[in-house]
Design an enzyme around this catalytic site. Structure first.
Site, short mmCIF file in Angstrom:
data_model
loop_
_atom_site.label_atom_id
_atom_site.label_comp_id
_atom_site.label_asym_id
_atom_site.label_seq_id
_atom_site.Cartn_x
_atom_site.Cartn_y
_atom_site.Cartn_z
N PRO A 28 -89.49 35.72 19.35
CA PRO A 28 -90.37 36.89 19.26
C PRO A 28 -90.17 37.58 17.92
O PRO A 28 -89.06 37.59 17.37
CB PRO A 28 -89.90 37.79 20.41
CG PRO A 28 -89.09 36.91 21.30
CD PRO A 28 -88.50 35.85 20.44
N LYS A 29 -91.23 38.13 17.37
CA LYS A 29 -91.14 38.89 16.11
C LYS A 29 -90.96 40.37 16.46
O LYS A 29 -91.89 41.04 16.88
CB LYS A 29 -92.38 38.69 15.25
CG LYS A 29 -92.25 39.31 13.86
CD LYS A 29 -93.47 39.02 13.01
CE LYS A 29 -93.26 39.57 11.60
NZ LYS A 29 -93.03 41.03 11.59
N TRP A 30 -89.74 40.85 16.28
CA TRP A 30 -89.42 42.23 16.63
C TRP A 30 -89.97 43.20 15.60
O TRP A 30 -89.97 42.91 14.40
CB TRP A 30 -87.91 42.40 16.77
CG TRP A 30 -87.37 41.56 17.88
CD1 TRP A 30 -86.92 40.27 17.80
CD2 TRP A 30 -87.28 41.94 19.26
NE1 TRP A 30 -86.55 39.81 19.05
CE2 TRP A 30 -86.77 40.81 19.96
CE3 TRP A 30 -87.58 43.10 19.96
CZ2 TRP A 30 -86.54 40.84 21.33
CZ3 TRP A 30 -87.37 43.12 21.32
CH2 TRP A 30 -86.85 42.00 21.99
N ASP A 175 -94.41 41.94 17.65
CA ASP A 175 -95.33 41.78 16.53
C ASP A 175 -95.88 40.38 16.36
O ASP A 175 -96.60 40.12 15.41
CB ASP A 175 -94.57 42.20 15.26
CG ASP A 175 -95.49 42.68 14.17
OD1 ASP A 175 -96.66 42.96 14.46
OD2 ASP A 175 -95.03 42.79 13.02
#
Length: 359
Positions: A28-30, A175
């Site tokens: 996941p894109k934090w 994101d």
């Protein structure tokens, strides 16, 4: 501090691609502050993407790191503020404040977490030349007993799972997805990873502009608005990535729309003294001297922009120009056109990331 990888270090970066690539590790894109954490015993430093230290802004993380991380390590990750309603980037921004007393108050009210996703050093070993698969395995093993403030990001090598994460996790404020080649060594400041972000369009009203820092007759950014259900024009963000020739052309085109603040929907004179922006008490926390005042325009021109996702009622990142929409009535540019992601809980991504009672 004496570590095999010493600060400052610029984080390894990602370049945007339209689809999820094959043969990679997916995460996941934090959406927080990128940070490389350096710990040598009681010495802790939190570096930022631009190598400015973040340590003083997150005292609760410094304390947690001394408890939850190995005695000597260097770990790449993201500082976030997690709530039951998703990630709160605005609360994170409020930490960049000169007053130590306010920082410590916010550290108690909205404590931050650190999500780790890469290992650069452990003990006396430099891991930066090792392939990502080795670094990931060592990171998971090293942080197996961490928590409640330090967490390891989920990862998968299954593209189907990555696509599901891309669709579902946005509802928790994430994101997009990051893809890392399995044999990738750690390469500071190089765009050797891949990021896949949501891209959407919206028709917005142009209601003002800021001049460019290098010319009083060039547009720095155009201010975007959307109408609410109550008929007021809300400020939702800006577009500003134009070549200089286009900036000058836009400046000339906008002059026929320039108006006074009297009757303008963003009349700063009607707000508190010193409030000179569309958003109340807007400031630039990274550059306190930056002038955020603007030239008001009659809200008559509509532009279609590209954006990735919303943070509250505003675009999270700077929007991108797509095309002008002379066929659209400005009053028809409302929030109703925006796509709403499915709701998703952060605790379903990393168990224990949010605690009962946090908001």
């Amino acid at each position: 501090m004496k570590l095999p990888v010493m600060p400052p270090v610029s984080p390894m970066l990602a370049k945007s691609v339209p689809t999820i690539p094959p043969d990679a590790s997916y995460e996941p894109k934090w959406d927080g502050f990128r940070s490389i954490c350096f710990r040598d015993g009681d010495e802790v430093e939190l570096g930022s993407r631009n190598e400015r230290p973040l340590t003083r802004y997150f005292p609760e993380l410094v304390t947690a790191i001394k408890t939850e991380l190995p005695q000597r390590c260097v770990i790449d990750g993201e500082i976030i503020i997690a709530t039951d309603h998703g990630l709160d980037f605005e609360a994170l921004q409020q930490r960049i404040h000169p007053a130590d007393s306010r920082v410590r108050m916010l550290a108690q009210q909205t404590p931050a977490s650190f999500v780790a996703f890469d290992l650069l050093a452990l003990g006396d070993e430099d891991y930066t030349r090792r392939p990502f698969t080795e670094r990931r395995a060592a990171l998971v093993a090293t942080l197996a007993d961490s928590g409640p403030s330090v967490h390891v990001t989920p990862a998968t090598t299954d593209p189907t799972t990555a696509r599901r994460w891309f669709e579902e996790f946005e509802g928790a404020g994430l994101d997009g997805v990051v893809a890392k080649p399995l044999t990738l060594t750690y390469q500071p400041d190089k765009r050797v990873m891949f990021k896949i972000k949501h891209q959407r369009t919206a028709d917005c009203v142009i209601a003002g502009y800021r001049v460019h820092k290098s010319s009083a007759e060039a547009i720095g950014s155009l201010l975007l608005g959307l109408y609410t259900d109550h008929g007021s024009l809300a400020s939702v963000g800006v577009i500003g990535a134009f070549p200089m020739a286009k900036r000058r052309q836009l400046f000339s085109e906008m002059q026929s729309l320039v108006t006074s603040f009297d009757g303008h929907p963003w009349n700063w004179a009607a707000h508190e003294a010193g409030d000179r922006t569309p958003r109340k008490n807007e400031i630039s926390r990274w550059n306190a001297g930056k002038d955020l005042s603007f030239v008001p325009l009659r809200p008559e021109r509509v532009v279609e922009v590209r954006y990735d996702h919303m943070e509250g009622e505003r675009f999270r990142h700077t929007a991108q120009f797509n095309r002008w929409r002379p066929d659209r009535d400005p009053r028809s540019c409302t929030y109703a056109q925006l796509e709403k992601p499915l709701s998703f809980g952060l605790g379903d991504i990393i168990p224990g990331l949010t605690k009962e009672g946090e908001s």
